[in-house]
Motif scaffolding. Structure first.
Motif, short mmCIF file in Angstrom:
data_model
loop_
_atom_site.label_atom_id
_atom_site.label_comp_id
_atom_site.label_asym_id
_atom_site.label_seq_id
_atom_site.Cartn_x
_atom_site.Cartn_y
_atom_site.Cartn_z
N THR A 70 28.19 50.04 19.29
CA THR A 70 29.06 48.87 19.42
C THR A 70 30.33 49.28 20.16
O THR A 70 30.94 50.30 19.85
N ARG A 71 30.72 48.47 21.14
CA ARG A 71 31.90 48.81 21.93
C ARG A 71 32.92 47.67 22.02
O ARG A 71 34.00 47.86 22.51
N ALA A 72 32.57 46.50 21.54
CA ALA A 72 33.47 45.35 21.64
C ALA A 72 34.06 45.02 20.28
O ALA A 72 33.45 45.30 19.24
N PHE A 73 35.25 44.42 20.29
CA PHE A 73 35.85 43.97 19.04
C PHE A 73 36.74 42.76 19.29
O PHE A 73 37.25 42.56 20.39
N PHE A 74 36.87 41.96 18.24
CA PHE A 74 37.72 40.78 18.25
C PHE A 74 38.95 41.05 17.39
O PHE A 74 38.89 41.81 16.43
N ILE A 75 40.04 40.37 17.73
CA ILE A 75 41.24 40.37 16.92
C ILE A 75 41.44 38.94 16.46
O ILE A 75 41.57 38.03 17.28
N LYS A 76 41.45 38.76 15.13
CA LYS A 76 41.56 37.41 14.60
C LYS A 76 42.04 37.46 13.16
O LYS A 76 42.13 38.54 12.57
N SER A 77 42.30 36.32 12.60
CA SER A 77 42.64 36.20 11.19
C SER A 77 41.34 36.30 10.38
O SER A 77 40.28 35.89 10.84
N SER A 78 41.45 36.82 9.17
CA SER A 78 40.26 36.92 8.32
C SER A 78 39.79 35.55 7.84
O SER A 78 38.67 35.42 7.36
N LYS A 79 40.60 34.52 8.01
CA LYS A 79 40.25 33.17 7.57
C LYS A 79 39.44 32.40 8.62
O LYS A 79 38.95 31.33 8.34
N THR A 80 39.35 32.94 9.81
CA THR A 80 38.61 32.26 10.87
C THR A 80 37.25 32.91 11.07
O THR A 80 37.00 34.01 10.61
N SER A 81 36.39 32.19 11.77
CA SER A 81 35.07 32.73 12.07
C SER A 81 34.79 32.58 13.56
O SER A 81 35.41 31.76 14.25
N ILE A 82 33.85 33.38 14.02
CA ILE A 82 33.48 33.37 15.43
C ILE A 82 32.07 32.79 15.53
O ILE A 82 31.20 33.16 14.74
N GLY A 83 31.86 31.93 16.50
CA GLY A 83 30.57 31.29 16.68
C GLY A 83 29.52 32.25 17.20
O GLY A 83 29.35 33.35 16.69
N PHE A 84 28.87 31.86 18.23
CA PHE A 84 27.78 32.67 18.78
C PHE A 84 28.31 33.94 19.44
O PHE A 84 29.35 33.96 20.06
N LEU A 85 27.57 35.02 19.25
CA LEU A 85 27.92 36.31 19.85
C LEU A 85 26.74 36.80 20.68
O LEU A 85 25.59 36.69 20.26
N THR A 86 27.03 37.35 21.83
CA THR A 86 25.96 37.86 22.69
C THR A 86 25.72 39.35 22.47
O THR A 86 24.73 39.86 22.96
N GLU A 87 26.60 40.01 21.75
CA GLU A 87 26.46 41.44 21.49
C GLU A 87 27.10 41.76 20.15
O GLU A 87 27.94 41.00 19.67
N PRO A 88 26.74 42.87 19.53
CA PRO A 88 27.38 43.24 18.27
C PRO A 88 28.86 43.57 18.51
O PRO A 88 29.20 44.22 19.50
N CYS A 89 29.71 43.11 17.60
CA CYS A 89 31.15 43.30 17.75
C CYS A 89 31.79 43.62 16.41
O CYS A 89 31.31 43.18 15.37
#
Length: 137
Positions: A70-89
């Motif tokens: 895995t090479r990608a990462f998101f920065i976000k609040s723990s209260k939010t969610s991310i929809g569709f992902l094309t790769e493991p993050c």
């Protein structure tokens, strides 16, 4: 002075000059490499010192063999969610790591990560030399 001694002197002088130039370049390159390694080590120690919580969490993520690629990462609040992902993050949360934004800006400026944000949620890609440092320690 005959032509033969002139030619031999010219060839010996040319060979000596070329050999000297080669050796000087070789030793200069070696010195530059050592200086670059020293600078990279200093920079990495600075990253570990300034942002220990983030580095520890990233190391923990890479300690799982399933996440080694895995090479990608998101920065976000723990209260939010991310929809569709094309790769493991990975996800790193701003409410759990208070100095996350400055850490990411520093890592990006120093060439450890690159911004690949597709939409509103900040997304970054880790460079291999950064991942190698995380895994080796």
């Amino acid at each position: 002075m005959d032509i033969l001694s002139l030619a031999v002197g010219f060839l010996v002088g040319t060979a000596t000059g070329a050999a000297g130039n080669y050796m000087a370049d070789r030793f200069t390159d070696s010195r530059r490499e050592k200086k670059q390694v020293k600078e990279n080590n200093r920079l990495w120690r600075e990253v570990e010192t300034r942002f220990p919580d983030l580095i520890d969490e990233m190391r923990a993520d890479f300690s799982n063999p399933e996440h080694r690629d895995t090479r990608a990462f998101f920065i976000k609040s723990s209260k939010t969610s991310i929809g569709f992902l094309t790769e493991p993050c990975f996800e790193y949360h701003t409410d759990k790591l208070p100095n996350l934004q400055p850490a990411v800006l520093f890592l990006e400026r120093e060439g450890f990560i690159s911004d690949i944000t597709p939409a509103n949620c900040p997304m970054y890609r880790m460079h291999e030399h950064f991942v190698d440092r995380l895994i080796e320690s």
